[in-house]
Design a protein around this motif. Structure first.
Motif, short mmCIF file in Angstrom:
data_model
loop_
_atom_site.label_atom_id
_atom_site.label_comp_id
_atom_site.label_asym_id
_atom_site.label_seq_id
_atom_site.Cartn_x
_atom_site.Cartn_y
_atom_site.Cartn_z
N ILE A 96 0.83 -1.21 0.00
CA ILE A 96 0.00 0.00 0.00
C ILE A 96 0.87 1.27 0.00
O ILE A 96 0.55 2.26 -0.63
CB ILE A 96 -0.97 -0.01 1.22
CG1 ILE A 96 -1.96 -1.19 1.09
CG2 ILE A 96 -1.71 1.29 1.39
CD1 ILE A 96 -2.87 -1.18 -0.10
N ASN A 97 2.02 1.22 0.70
CA ASN A 97 2.89 2.41 0.79
C ASN A 97 3.89 2.53 -0.35
O ASN A 97 4.67 3.48 -0.37
CB ASN A 97 3.67 2.41 2.11
CG ASN A 97 2.76 2.61 3.29
OD1 ASN A 97 1.65 3.12 3.13
ND2 ASN A 97 3.19 2.19 4.46
N LEU A 98 3.90 1.56 -1.27
CA LEU A 98 4.93 1.58 -2.33
C LEU A 98 4.76 2.79 -3.25
O LEU A 98 3.67 3.06 -3.74
CB LEU A 98 4.79 0.33 -3.19
CG LEU A 98 5.66 -0.86 -2.85
CD1 LEU A 98 5.39 -1.99 -3.84
CD2 LEU A 98 7.13 -0.49 -2.86
N LYS A 99 5.88 3.48 -3.47
CA LYS A 99 5.88 4.53 -4.50
C LYS A 99 6.38 3.86 -5.78
O LYS A 99 6.78 2.70 -5.76
CB LYS A 99 6.84 5.66 -4.09
CG LYS A 99 6.59 6.22 -2.70
CD LYS A 99 5.42 7.18 -2.68
CE LYS A 99 5.11 7.77 -1.34
NZ LYS A 99 4.84 6.85 -0.23
N ASP A 100 6.40 4.64 -6.89
CA ASP A 100 6.81 4.00 -8.14
C ASP A 100 8.28 3.60 -8.13
O ASP A 100 8.68 2.67 -8.81
CB ASP A 100 6.49 4.91 -9.33
CG ASP A 100 4.99 4.93 -9.55
OD1 ASP A 100 4.29 4.12 -8.91
OD2 ASP A 100 4.52 5.76 -10.33
N ASN A 101 9.11 4.36 -7.35
CA ASN A 101 10.50 3.92 -7.22
C ASN A 101 10.59 2.98 -6.02
O ASN A 101 10.54 3.41 -4.87
CB ASN A 101 11.45 5.11 -7.07
CG ASN A 101 11.01 6.03 -5.95
OD1 ASN A 101 9.84 6.03 -5.58
ND2 ASN A 101 11.93 6.78 -5.39
N PHE A 102 10.72 1.72 -6.31
CA PHE A 102 10.73 0.70 -5.25
C PHE A 102 11.94 0.88 -4.34
O PHE A 102 13.03 1.17 -4.83
CB PHE A 102 10.79 -0.68 -5.90
CG PHE A 102 9.52 -1.06 -6.61
CD1 PHE A 102 8.55 -1.80 -5.95
CD2 PHE A 102 9.30 -0.69 -7.92
CE1 PHE A 102 7.38 -2.15 -6.60
CE2 PHE A 102 8.13 -1.04 -8.57
CZ PHE A 102 7.18 -1.78 -7.92
N TRP A 103 11.79 0.68 -3.05
CA TRP A 103 12.90 0.81 -2.10
C TRP A 103 13.66 -0.51 -1.92
O TRP A 103 14.63 -0.59 -1.19
CB TRP A 103 12.42 1.36 -0.75
CG TRP A 103 11.32 0.56 -0.09
CD1 TRP A 103 9.98 0.72 -0.29
CD2 TRP A 103 11.45 -0.52 0.85
NE1 TRP A 103 9.27 -0.21 0.45
CE2 TRP A 103 10.14 -0.97 1.17
CE3 TRP A 103 12.54 -1.15 1.46
CZ2 TRP A 103 9.90 -2.01 2.06
CZ3 TRP A 103 12.30 -2.20 2.35
CH2 TRP A 103 10.99 -2.61 2.64
#
Ligand code: SAM
Length: 261
Positions: A116-123
């Motif tokens: 749910i918290n993922l942005k497009d640049n994966f961490w």
């Protein structure tokens, strides 16, 4: 001697072959590693043998944290926190490879939080996670099967998932009652854009509220019987929620967002 706490889902992995096998799943050498719930540090020791660039661990238990500090000194960076309360998205300089023999009582909560918290640049580069087999089976379930549901739809949205192997209860101490499975999750390059991931949770919750009933009622609740959406996505309202494939669910969420914008 450390006594395992049931409330923190503590089952420590003790089988050396399995520990070795887990650390061979992804490249560790020169990569930054994050381990969730290192416990007594068994997996941590095996990870360290493969010479990572750096290793962070998140452990909630204070007693185990003190023990880990003594055991590893400066070899690892310990974050003595609840993983559910941490925002990993901006915590690391490099993309991390995540290992976790997750506490089973909160494993799906941890995974959902990350998705749910993922942005497009994966961490992260990839996630190598252990679940109880029954949960892993729901995560990787295909549509038209009884295991398919919200967890499969949410997990597969931005992640490509593969099962690696099962682990017998005897590999742990204390021995759990169930078989475990290791899954690996990779970021997908292409996925359907959803503006607000909470809408994915909401739409799937309403559709799977009564999984044996036809789609008509939840569809009408969300879309007020909108025929255009039905035609566009070619949905037959006499089917059951488990008969709708992943892509159609993601597209349904997009249509739901368009309707509300
Ligand atoms: N990785 C170790 C191993 O394989 O031997 C231990 C795995 S054990 C199943 C789960 C670990 O997660 C325990 O060390 C427990 O204390 C820790 N833990 C439980 N809840 C946690 C939370 N909310 N945040 C961080 N760690 C947690």
């Amino acid at each position: 001697m450390i006594k395992a706490k049931k409330s923190l889902g503590q089952n420590f992995l003790i089988d050396k072959n399995i520990l070795e096998k887990i650390t061979n799943i992804a490249k560790i050498e020169n990569n930054t590693i994050l381990e969730i719930g290192p416990g007594t540090g068994n997996l941590t020791s095996y990870i360290l043998k493969k010479k990572p660039k750096k290793i962070y661990v998140i452990e909630k238990d204070n007693e185990l944290t003190i023990n880990l500090q003594k055991k590893f000194n400066n070899e690892i960076t310990i974050i003595n926190e609840d993983v559910l309360k941490i925002d990993e998205t901006n915590l690391f300089k490099d993309k991390v490879t995540v290992f976790g023999n997750l506490p089973y009582n909160i494993s799906t909560e941890i995974l959902s939080k990350w998705i749910i918290n993922l942005k497009d640049n994966f961490w992260f580069e990839c996630l190598i996670l252990m679940f109880q087999k029954e949960v892993a089976d729901r995560i990787i379930a295909e549509f038209n099967t009884s295991n398919y549901g919200r967890l499969s739809i949410i997990s597969n949205w931005k992640l490509k998932i593969k099962k690696v192997f099962d682990i017998k209860p005897e590999a742990f101490s204390p021995k759990p009652k169930v078989i475990s499975s290791v899954l690996i999750f990779y970021p997908k390059k292409n996925f359907i854009k959803i503006d607000n991931p909470y809408n994915l949770e909401k739409v799937t919750r309403i559709f799977f509220n009564q999984r044996r009933k036809m789609l008509k009622k939840p569809f009408n609740q969300l879309f007020n019987g909108d025929q255009k959406v039905l035609n566009k996505l070619k949905i037959d309202l006499t089917l059951r929620p488990q008969n709708i494939n992943l892509e159609t669910y993601y597209n349904l969420v997009c249509e739901y967002e368009k309707l509300r914008s």
